[in-house]
Write a protein that holds these residues in place. Structure first.
Motif, PDB file in Angstrom:
ATOM      1  N   ILE A   1       0.791  -1.072  -0.240  1.00 33.92           N
ATOM      2  CA  ILE A   1       0.013   0.099   0.097  1.00 33.92           C
ATOM      3  C   ILE A   1       0.814   1.150   0.068  1.00 33.92           C
ATOM      4  N   PHE A   2       1.999   1.231   0.806  1.00 33.86           N
ATOM      5  CA  PHE A   2       2.779   2.280   0.941  1.00 33.86           C
ATOM      6  C   PHE A   2       3.620   2.595  -0.484  1.00 33.86           C
ATOM      7  N   LEU A   3       4.293   1.433  -1.043  1.00 27.58           N
ATOM      8  CA  LEU A   3       4.760   1.583  -2.088  1.00 27.58           C
ATOM      9  C   LEU A   3       4.047   1.999  -3.667  1.00 27.58           C
ATOM     10  N   SER A   4       2.490   1.540  -3.472  1.00 24.98           N
ATOM     11  CA  SER A   4       1.922   2.221  -4.693  1.00 24.98           C
ATOM     12  C   SER A   4       1.493   3.515  -4.461  1.00 24.98           C
ATOM     13  N   ALA A   5       1.214   4.009  -3.154  1.00 28.94           N
ATOM     14  CA  ALA A   5       1.169   5.374  -3.181  1.00 28.94           C
ATOM     15  C   ALA A   5       2.408   6.137  -3.422  1.00 28.94           C
ATOM     16  N   MET A   6       3.449   5.715  -3.237  1.00 29.44           N
ATOM     17  CA  MET A   6       4.996   6.446  -3.621  1.00 29.44           C
ATOM     18  C   MET A   6       4.868   6.401  -5.093  1.00 29.44           C
ATOM     19  N   ILE A   7       4.446   5.241  -5.733  1.00 30.06           N
ATOM     20  CA  ILE A   7       4.563   5.348  -7.313  1.00 30.06           C
ATOM     21  C   ILE A   7       3.585   6.141  -7.725  1.00 30.06           C
ATOM     22  N   ARG A   8       2.603   6.412  -7.262  1.00 29.89           N
ATOM     23  CA  ARG A   8       1.487   7.361  -7.722  1.00 29.89           C
ATOM     24  C   ARG A   8       2.011   8.861  -7.535  1.00 29.89           C
ATOM     25  N   LYS A   9       2.833   8.816  -6.322  1.00 31.94           N
ATOM     26  CA  LYS A   9       3.248  10.312  -6.137  1.00 31.94           C
ATOM     27  C   LYS A   9       4.553  10.511  -6.949  1.00 31.94           C
ATOM     28  N   PHE A  10       5.302   9.756  -7.411  1.00 31.57           N
ATOM     29  CA  PHE A  10       6.142   9.749  -8.402  1.00 31.57           C
ATOM     30  C   PHE A  10       5.825   9.998  -9.673  1.00 31.57           C
ATOM     31  N   LYS A  11       4.727   9.573 -10.214  1.00 33.54           N
ATOM     32  CA  LYS A  11       4.011   9.741 -11.469  1.00 33.54           C
ATOM     33  C   LYS A  11       3.319  11.229 -11.323  1.00 33.54           C
ATOM     34  N   SER A  12       2.919  11.333 -10.369  1.00 36.43           N
ATOM     35  CA  SER A  12       2.291  12.827 -10.430  1.00 36.43           C
ATOM     36  C   SER A  12       2.917  13.760 -11.083  1.00 36.43           C
ATOM     37  N   ALA A  13       2.308  14.790 -11.717  1.00 35.00           N
ATOM     38  CA  ALA A  13       2.979  15.985 -12.638  1.00 35.00           C
ATOM     39  C   ALA A  13       3.525  16.973 -11.721  1.00 35.00           C
ATOM     40  N   GLY A  14       3.097  17.197 -10.351  1.00 34.11           N
ATOM     41  CA  GLY A  14       3.879  18.081  -9.711  1.00 34.11           C
ATOM     42  C   GLY A  14       5.204  17.602  -9.161  1.00 34.11           C
ATOM     43  N   THR A  15       5.365  16.184  -8.928  1.00 36.93           N
ATOM     44  CA  THR A  15       6.766  15.815  -8.522  1.00 36.93           C
ATOM     45  C   THR A  15       7.687  15.939  -9.765  1.00 36.93           C
ATOM     46  N   LEU A  16       7.367  15.339 -10.705  1.00 41.46           N
ATOM     47  CA  LEU A  16       8.511  15.065 -11.881  1.00 41.46           C
ATOM     48  C   LEU A  16       8.703  16.562 -12.759  1.00 41.46           C
ATOM     49  N   THR A  17       7.828  17.533 -12.614  1.00 39.14           N
ATOM     50  CA  THR A  17       8.009  18.789 -13.245  1.00 39.14           C
ATOM     51  C   THR A  17       8.699  19.883 -12.652  1.00 39.14           C
ATOM     52  N   ASP A  18       8.872  19.567 -11.342  1.00 40.93           N
ATOM     53  CA  ASP A  18       9.462  20.744 -10.455  1.00 40.93           C
ATOM     54  C   ASP A  18      10.837  20.513 -10.135  1.00 40.93           C
ATOM     55  N   PRO A  19      11.692  21.151 -10.621  1.00 47.85           N
ATOM     56  CA  PRO A  19      13.043  21.112 -10.585  1.00 47.85           C
ATOM     57  C   PRO A  19      13.759  20.847  -9.203  1.00 47.85           C
ATOM     58  N   ALA A  20      13.287  21.679  -8.280  1.00 52.97           N
ATOM     59  CA  ALA A  20      13.655  21.685  -6.905  1.00 52.97           C
ATOM     60  C   ALA A  20      13.469  20.014  -6.426  1.00 52.97           C
ATOM     61  N   ALA A  21      12.067  19.489  -6.604  1.00 48.78           N
ATOM     62  CA  ALA A  21      11.608  18.431  -6.261  1.00 48.78           C
ATOM     63  C   ALA A  21      12.507  17.103  -6.773  1.00 48.78           C
ATOM     64  N   VAL A  22      12.918  17.363  -8.252  1.00 52.87           N
ATOM     65  CA  VAL A  22      13.661  16.304  -8.606  1.00 52.87           C
ATOM     66  C   VAL A  22      15.057  16.158  -8.384  1.00 52.87           C
ATOM     67  N   TYR A  23      15.479  17.566  -8.072  1.00 56.93           N
ATOM     68  CA  TYR A  23      16.835  17.463  -7.374  1.00 56.93           C
ATOM     69  C   TYR A  23      16.788  16.975  -5.909  1.00 56.93           C
ATOM     70  N   ASP A  24      15.972  17.175  -5.217  1.00 54.90           N
ATOM     71  CA  ASP A  24      15.987  16.619  -3.822  1.00 54.90           C
ATOM     72  C   ASP A  24      15.864  15.207  -4.150  1.00 54.90           C
ATOM     73  N   LEU A  25      14.836  14.579  -4.740  1.00 54.81           N
ATOM     74  CA  LEU A  25      14.609  13.286  -4.968  1.00 54.81           C
ATOM     75  C   LEU A  25      15.690  12.500  -5.454  1.00 54.81           C
ATOM     76  N   ALA A  26      16.546  13.108  -6.592  1.00 52.24           N
ATOM     77  CA  ALA A  26      17.608  12.399  -7.009  1.00 52.24           C
ATOM     78  C   ALA A  26      18.727  12.420  -6.088  1.00 52.24           C
ATOM     79  N   ASP A  27      18.936  13.606  -5.247  1.00 54.98           N
ATOM     80  CA  ASP A  27      19.936  13.495  -4.247  1.00 54.98           C
ATOM     81  C   ASP A  27      19.779  12.630  -3.250  1.00 54.98           C
ATOM     82  N   ALA A  28      18.390  12.592  -2.849  1.00 52.72           N
ATOM     83  CA  ALA A  28      18.043  11.509  -1.772  1.00 52.72           C
ATOM     84  C   ALA A  28      18.054   9.892  -2.296  1.00 52.72           C
ATOM     85  N   ALA A  29      17.667   9.847  -3.407  1.00 56.54           N
ATOM     86  CA  ALA A  29      17.961   8.396  -3.928  1.00 56.54           C
ATOM     87  C   ALA A  29      19.238   8.093  -3.892  1.00 56.54           C
TER      88      ALA A  29
END
Length: 570
Positions: free
Chosen positions: A293-321
């Motif tokens: 359930i947690f991973l499904s929600a995280m995947i939906r969050k990854f695929k949401s437009a707000g996550t992958l089109t925000d440069p700051a969010a992309v940087y934070d995600l890439a750096d954290a990952a």
């Protein structure tokens, strides 16, 4: 240093206009200009002044262009420098380890495409001060060196990238760990029978080899996260929305949430994915479902437009990952991780199926489990690159945990079935390996081994009159297709291992049609769901799985009794 804007054309132009030629004398016999020599000199001076007036604007324009060019060049170089620094920074974050060929070799389909199988591991290691603080248990030992793979998920992305399957293997599963040596620590084992999560003590490659041996599924890559990695990833996506069916307080993982939906970040997210006493029956089986359930929600969050089109969010995600992950060297660069993410992003959430490997109680330890009936079909489905959803994302087979296999006779419990396994190959130990797998899956103690009367090129399972249901149960456990079953005249189940099955404990079907044909048996009792099911809530345990002030109670009772403790998302 040459000016980047000073091309060949500019040099030619400059030689013509940078300096005005002196006026030539008149040709002999030509008429002298009116006004005499003084007038001629005045005309010459006027011409020169006019020329200078015409040249000056060109010079100023050129200087403006030159300055603009330098600024643009600096901007381009600066941007490229930041990009290069960012790329190198992310690459430097990644910790990679060799698989040493432990995961098997993937086969391409008829179009030359290959599926991808990744073992995702969640480590319980307290190998840093941060993990000691998050996981606890270091008060006496301090920072530790070893770790167990308390989360194990085989992530399968199909060859055509149209579907994916995520299969969890409970950490309490008993299996054979092969001979391994950790290249980093030097710690080694000659092999043993034990809990599957313990293989990580001998390195990630050993965990990969153990899962490959158990399932017969080729493992191309691995990804490992520790406690702090989960915290970083959940923070980077801005929190993960989850739902719980009732008030819950797991006094072991410290998760405390009221009934309903919550957005979990940081430590709260870690408490949720670690909770095994708060959900289901209080065992690791309930935890795998809440993790899905947690991973499904995280995947939906990854695929949401707000996550992958925000440069700051992309940087934070890439750096954290990149900081959070340990991967095999096949994924050891940003470029490779981005390519993997792109492959996964192609799969619609309605065609991502989450399952848990079917299990049965371990006859020797009630707190442990062994591979159960139906698991062989699930393994074979993944190994054969067969989707567990329809082309439209229908969940008629994949999302219904009560789906029954379409057998011609009622199923027979594995404990009531004994199989004689005969080695028809020239490879020593093949019959013993398969027989051990059957007994681990709960088949009867009468299961035995022998040498086949002669060499066999193909594997076969022969059954006597009235034993078809028993044969199908055994076939499902091993991933054998119907084409390998045949009725004989005896009263025993005899499995002859042929040269078409030289390794592994799940039959590698090489026919053109996928096996098994019926995906219902693959997801039967596998708690299957798809990633698009946003309204699914984690089922809070109704058993007395937690203890508060020395009193056993349900997680909901503990929540009510601990009113003074703030909720995890407070």
């Amino acid at each position: 240093m040459s000016d980047p804007w000073d091309g060949p054309g500019d040099r030619a132009t400059r030689s013509r206009t940078g300096r005005v030629p002196v006026q030539r004398e008149a040709a002999p016999g030509a008429a002298r200009p009116a006004g005499g020599r003084a007038a001629a000199k005045a005309a010459t001076r006027g011409g020169r002044a006019a020329a200078r007036r015409r040249v000056r604007p060109v010079g100023r324009g050129r200087r403006v262009l030159r300055i603009a060019g330098i600024c643009l060049a600096l901007l381009v170089l600066g941007t490229a420098g930041v990009g290069w620094w960012f790329y190198q920074h992310l690459n430097g974050n990644i910790n990679s380890v060799s698989l040493d060929g432990k995961g098997g070799t993937e086969k391409a389909d008829a179009f030359g495409r290959t599926p991808i199988n990744i073992l995702v591991m969640g480590s319980d290691g307290r190998t840093s001060q941060a993990d000691c603080q998050l996981g606890g248990g270091c008060s006496r030992t301090g920072v530790q060196t070893g770790s167990n793979a308390d989360v194990q998920m085989v992530v399968h992305i199909s060859a055509d990238r149209s579907n994916a399957t995520v299969m969890s293997i409970p950490r309490d599963t008993m299996t054979h760990v092969p001979a391994c040596k950790d290249s980093a620590s030097g710690q080694s084992t000659a092999g043993y029978y034990g809990q599957i999560n313990s293989a990580l003590q001998y390195g990630p490659a050993c965990q990969v080899a153990t899962v490959h041996q158990l399932t017969g599924i080729t493992i191309d890559h691995f990804v490992k996260l520790d406690f702090s990695g989960v915290v970083k990833m959940s923070d980077a996506v801005g929190g993960v929305p989850v739902c719980v069916s009732d008030d819950v307080y797991d006094t072991y993982s410290h998760l405390k949430l009221s009934k309903g939906t919550h957005t979990l970040k940081g430590v709260a997210a870690l408490e949720f994915v670690r909770s095994r006493h708060g959900f289901g029956d209080g065992s690791d089986l309930g935890r795998t479902v809440s993790q899905h359930i947690f991973l499904s929600a995280m995947i939906r969050k990854f695929k949401s437009a707000g996550t992958l089109t925000d440069p700051a969010a992309v940087y934070d995600l890439a750096d954290a990952a990149t900081k959070a992950l340990t991967v095999d060297d096949g994924l050891g660069s940003v470029k490779k991780l981005v390519a993997l993410a792109a492959d996964l992003n192609k799969v619609p959430t309605k065609r991502m199926t989450f399952t848990t490997m079917q299990t049965a109680p371990d006859p020797n330890n009630r707190d442990r489990v062994v591979v159960g009936a139906g698991a062989g079909s699930l393994f074979s489905t993944i190994a054969s690159d067969q989707s567990l959803t329809t082309g439209s994302g229908g969940k008629s087979t994949a999302a219904t945990a009560t789906t029954k296999p379409t057998a011609t006779a009622p199923p027979v419990p594995a404990s009531e079935i004994a199989v004689t396994v005969e080695n028809g190959t020239t490879i020593t130990g093949r019959a013993s390996a398969i027989a051990t797998t059957l007994t681990e899956q709960g088949f009867g103690s009468g299961t035995s081994t022998a040498n086949a009367p002669s060499h066999a090129t193909t594997t076969s399972l022969t059954y006597g009159p009235g034993q078809e249901a028993e044969a199908r149960t055994a076939a499902q456990a091993l991933g054998l297709p119907d084409s390998r079953l045949k009725q004989g005249t005896g009263n025993r189940l005899i499995l002859v291992i042929g040269s078409d099955w030289p390794s592994g404990t799940t039959y590698p079907d090489s026919s053109s049609s996928p096996a098994p044909a019926d995906t219902g048996s693959a997801v039967s009792n596998a708690h299957a769901s798809t990633a698009d099911q946003a309204k699914t809530c984690a089922k809070v345990s109704t058993y007395r799985t937690v203890t508060l002030n020395g009193v056993s109670m349900t997680p909901s009772q503990a929540y009510a009794a601990a009113r003074g403790k703030p909720d995890s998302d407070a």
